[in-house]
Scaffold this active site. Structure first.
Site, PDB file in Angstrom:
ATOM      1  N   ASP A   8      15.660  47.382 -53.019  1.00 47.81           N
ATOM      2  CA  ASP A   8      16.646  46.304 -53.192  1.00 47.81           C
ATOM      3  C   ASP A   8      17.909  47.067 -52.505  1.00 47.81           C
ATOM      4  O   ASP A   8      18.022  48.317 -52.441  1.00 47.81           O
ATOM      5  CB  ASP A   8      16.839  46.007 -54.427  1.00 47.81           C
ATOM      6  CG  ASP A   8      18.268  45.239 -54.557  1.00 47.81           C
ATOM      7  OD1 ASP A   8      18.458  43.946 -53.937  1.00 47.81           O
ATOM      8  OD2 ASP A   8      19.237  45.359 -55.429  1.00 47.81           O
ATOM      9  N   LEU A   9      18.848  46.398 -52.195  1.00 49.73           N
ATOM     10  CA  LEU A   9      20.053  46.896 -51.249  1.00 49.73           C
ATOM     11  C   LEU A   9      20.995  47.082 -52.054  1.00 49.73           C
ATOM     12  O   LEU A   9      21.412  48.254 -52.570  1.00 49.73           O
ATOM     13  CB  LEU A   9      20.088  46.110 -50.025  1.00 49.73           C
ATOM     14  CG  LEU A   9      21.372  46.498 -49.133  1.00 49.73           C
ATOM     15  CD1 LEU A   9      21.130  47.969 -48.346  1.00 49.73           C
ATOM     16  CD2 LEU A   9      21.840  45.411 -48.021  1.00 49.73           C
ATOM     17  N   ASP A  10      21.573  45.917 -52.545  1.00 47.48           N
ATOM     18  CA  ASP A  10      22.799  45.867 -53.083  1.00 47.48           C
ATOM     19  C   ASP A  10      22.607  46.478 -54.677  1.00 47.48           C
ATOM     20  O   ASP A  10      21.634  45.733 -55.417  1.00 47.48           O
ATOM     21  CB  ASP A  10      23.339  44.577 -53.220  1.00 47.48           C
ATOM     22  CG  ASP A  10      24.605  44.276 -54.246  1.00 47.48           C
ATOM     23  OD1 ASP A  10      25.341  45.033 -54.164  1.00 47.48           O
ATOM     24  OD2 ASP A  10      24.448  43.192 -54.834  1.00 47.48           O
ATOM     25  N   THR A  16      27.623  47.333 -53.113  1.00 46.20           N
ATOM     26  CA  THR A  16      28.194  46.404 -52.663  1.00 46.20           C
ATOM     27  C   THR A  16      28.513  45.444 -53.706  1.00 46.20           C
ATOM     28  O   THR A  16      29.213  44.291 -53.464  1.00 46.20           O
ATOM     29  CB  THR A  16      27.481  45.619 -51.243  1.00 46.20           C
ATOM     30  OG1 THR A  16      26.281  45.638 -51.717  1.00 46.20           O
ATOM     31  CG2 THR A  16      27.610  46.373 -50.168  1.00 46.20           C
ATOM     32  N   LYS A  45      23.813  38.604 -59.602  1.00 45.44           N
ATOM     33  CA  LYS A  45      23.140  39.789 -59.261  1.00 45.44           C
ATOM     34  C   LYS A  45      21.698  39.579 -58.503  1.00 45.44           C
ATOM     35  O   LYS A  45      21.042  39.147 -59.285  1.00 45.44           O
ATOM     36  CB  LYS A  45      23.154  41.400 -60.275  1.00 45.44           C
ATOM     37  CG  LYS A  45      24.647  41.921 -60.155  1.00 45.44           C
ATOM     38  CD  LYS A  45      24.419  42.863 -61.022  1.00 45.44           C
ATOM     39  CE  LYS A  45      25.958  43.712 -61.186  1.00 45.44           C
ATOM     40  NZ  LYS A  45      25.714  44.734 -62.306  1.00 45.44           N
ATOM     41  N   SER A 114      15.725  42.396 -49.721  1.00 40.37           N
ATOM     42  CA  SER A 114      17.023  42.071 -50.145  1.00 40.37           C
ATOM     43  C   SER A 114      17.241  40.576 -50.039  1.00 40.37           C
ATOM     44  O   SER A 114      16.821  40.118 -49.237  1.00 40.37           O
ATOM     45  CB  SER A 114      18.208  42.809 -49.493  1.00 40.37           C
ATOM     46  OG  SER A 114      19.549  42.308 -49.499  1.00 40.37           O
ATOM     47  N   ALA A 115      18.103  40.029 -50.857  1.00 37.24           N
ATOM     48  CA  ALA A 115      18.366  38.626 -50.796  1.00 37.24           C
ATOM     49  C   ALA A 115      19.513  38.568 -50.012  1.00 37.24           C
ATOM     50  O   ALA A 115      19.674  37.119 -49.293  1.00 37.24           O
ATOM     51  CB  ALA A 115      18.905  38.046 -52.214  1.00 37.24           C
ATOM     52  N   LYS A 145      14.962  35.361 -55.564  1.00 32.70           N
ATOM     53  CA  LYS A 145      14.594  36.010 -56.795  1.00 32.70           C
ATOM     54  C   LYS A 145      14.781  35.339 -58.028  1.00 32.70           C
ATOM     55  O   LYS A 145      16.068  34.786 -58.036  1.00 32.70           O
ATOM     56  CB  LYS A 145      15.164  37.491 -56.615  1.00 32.70           C
ATOM     57  CG  LYS A 145      14.899  38.400 -55.673  1.00 32.70           C
ATOM     58  CD  LYS A 145      15.526  39.690 -55.651  1.00 32.70           C
ATOM     59  CE  LYS A 145      15.686  40.486 -54.341  1.00 32.70           C
ATOM     60  NZ  LYS A 145      16.407  41.741 -54.420  1.00 32.70           N
ATOM     61  N   GLU A 169      14.820  48.172 -58.124  1.00 39.45           N
ATOM     62  CA  GLU A 169      15.622  46.872 -58.373  1.00 39.45           C
ATOM     63  C   GLU A 169      16.760  47.281 -59.552  1.00 39.45           C
ATOM     64  O   GLU A 169      16.400  47.891 -60.500  1.00 39.45           O
ATOM     65  CB  GLU A 169      14.680  45.804 -58.904  1.00 39.45           C
ATOM     66  CG  GLU A 169      14.635  44.742 -57.879  1.00 39.45           C
ATOM     67  CD  GLU A 169      15.778  44.015 -57.513  1.00 39.45           C
ATOM     68  OE1 GLU A 169      16.974  44.015 -58.046  1.00 39.45           O
ATOM     69  OE2 GLU A 169      16.039  43.442 -56.438  1.00 39.45           O
ATOM     70  N   ASP A 170      18.317  46.625 -59.171  1.00 38.48           N
ATOM     71  CA  ASP A 170      18.848  46.809 -60.184  1.00 38.48           C
ATOM     72  C   ASP A 170      19.343  45.553 -60.920  1.00 38.48           C
ATOM     73  O   ASP A 170      20.139  45.407 -61.984  1.00 38.48           O
ATOM     74  CB  ASP A 170      20.363  47.292 -59.850  1.00 38.48           C
ATOM     75  CG  ASP A 170      20.960  45.917 -58.669  1.00 38.48           C
ATOM     76  OD1 ASP A 170      20.363  45.729 -58.167  1.00 38.48           O
ATOM     77  OD2 ASP A 170      22.141  45.862 -58.718  1.00 38.48           O
TER      78      ASP A 170
HETATM   79  P1  B16 Z   1      24.598  37.658 -49.077  1.00 37.28           P
HETATM   80  P2  B16 Z   1      20.460  42.357 -53.123  1.00 37.28           P
HETATM   81  C1  B16 Z   1      21.780  40.159 -53.104  1.00 37.28           C
HETATM   82  O1  B16 Z   1      21.476  41.563 -52.742  1.00 37.28           O
HETATM   83  C2  B16 Z   1      23.443  40.705 -54.294  1.00 37.28           C
HETATM   84  O2  B16 Z   1      22.837  41.194 -55.256  1.00 37.28           O
HETATM   85  C3  B16 Z   1      23.725  39.124 -54.710  1.00 37.28           C
HETATM   86  O3  B16 Z   1      24.807  39.488 -55.544  1.00 37.28           O
HETATM   87  C4  B16 Z   1      23.902  38.301 -53.471  1.00 37.28           C
HETATM   88  O4  B16 Z   1      24.526  36.982 -53.791  1.00 37.28           O
HETATM   89  C5  B16 Z   1      22.913  38.064 -52.520  1.00 37.28           C
HETATM   90  O5  B16 Z   1      22.383  39.426 -52.226  1.00 37.28           O
HETATM   91  C6  B16 Z   1      23.080  37.560 -51.174  1.00 37.28           C
HETATM   92  O6  B16 Z   1      23.882  38.222 -50.441  1.00 37.28           O
HETATM   93  O7  B16 Z   1      25.739  36.558 -49.737  1.00 37.28           O
HETATM   94  O8  B16 Z   1      25.158  38.756 -48.528  1.00 37.28           O
HETATM   95  O9  B16 Z   1      23.621  36.814 -48.419  1.00 37.28           O
HETATM   96  O10 B16 Z   1      20.622  42.804 -54.427  1.00 37.28           O
HETATM   97  O11 B16 Z   1      19.460  41.452 -53.170  1.00 37.28           O
HETATM   98  O12 B16 Z   1      20.096  43.223 -52.062  1.00 37.28           O
HETATM   99 MG    MG Z   2      20.459  44.229 -56.184  1.00 35.66          MG
END
Ligand code: B16
Ligand code: MG
Length: 221
Positions: A8-10, A16, A45, A114-115, A145, A169-170
């Site tokens: 996972d990224l964030d 971020t 998240k 990542s989402a 997710k 994953e966090d």
């Molecule tokens: P965006 P991850 C997710 O990243 C974030 O945890 C989540 O808070 C955010 O809403 C989602 O990406 C969408 O991001 O608005 O930049 O498309 O944890 O899946 O890497």
């Molecule tokens: Mg995350």
């Protein structure tokens, strides 16, 4: 044996999460007069942008027109992207890049799951794009997710069966997604907040004493 790792990224590779938090907090205050707290943010998240916007409207008890709903998401994203553009390699979380490099040196294939639709921009700004064999992100999947789509897509891109992959994953939604996809998972965070994982660590810099230490990966069933 572990042949693939999906990160996972964030919250796992880069911090971020606070930028997402600050942008949602601003929208909540300016549009709904709501005080959006870190506890509220836990529900956001790992959840994609549209689903986050739906949760925010639900918290505010408001139904927006389709147009306003899209305008809210776009505003939040503009505020978020402004901060992402200021990121540098120093924003990579401690030990994260070294961990991925060491795993790759053991022959493990590595991907992002990542989402985020801003995933590529974050990878470029932080200089870690070249560490990954594949990127599955919010631009290539549609289901949020805890649906396993993003991780199954990453495993497919790596050319590996889910059972050979470990997800890092966090977010609880992400851990649930990994298990739903038949993958093992390592939670990144605190046991007080997360459940349903195979391993847990406070960060990728804290894996050296576990079966996920790069030099022990070859022996991990
Ligand atoms: P965006 P991850 C997710 O990243 C974030 O945890 C989540 O808070 C955010 O809403 C989602 O990406 C969408 O991001 O608005 O930049 O498309 O944890 O899946 O890497
Ligand atoms: Mg995350």
């Amino acid at each position: 044996m572990i042949r693939g790792m999906i990160f996972d990224l964030d919250g796992v590779l880069v911090d971020t999460a606070r930028f997402h938090y600050l942008a949602w907090k601003r929208l909540a205050r300016e549009w709904f007069g709501l005080d959006f707290t870190p506890a509220d943010n836990e529900r956001f998240k790992g959840v994609n942008r549209e689903a986050c916007m739906r949760i925010l409207c639900e918290m505010a008890g408001r139904t927006l027109s389709e147009e306003d709903f899209a305008r809210g998401m776009a505003l939040k994203n503009d505020w978020y992207v402004q901060r992402v553009r200021e990121m540098t390699p120093e924003d990579v979380l401690p030990g994260a890049a070294d961990y991925v490099r060491a795993a790759r040196a053991q022959g493990v294939r590595c991907a992002i799951g990542s989402a985020s639709k801003n995933c590529r921009l974050v990878l470029e700004r932080t200089g870690i794009a070249g560490l990954f064999d594949a990127v599955a992100d919010g631009t290539v999947v549609t289901r949020a997710k805890p649906d396993p789509e993003v991780f199954l897509c990453a495993a497919r891109m790596l050319g590996l069966p889910p059972a050979d992959c470990v997800v890092f994953e966090d977010a609880q939604a992400g851990l649930d997604a990994a298990r739903a996809g038949g993958m093992r998972c390592c939670a990144v965070g605190s046991p007080a907040d997360l459940t349903g994982y195979d391993w847990i660590c406070s960060g990728l810099n804290a894996l050296s004493d576990t079966p996920l230490a790069p030099e022990r990966l070859q022996d991990t069933p």
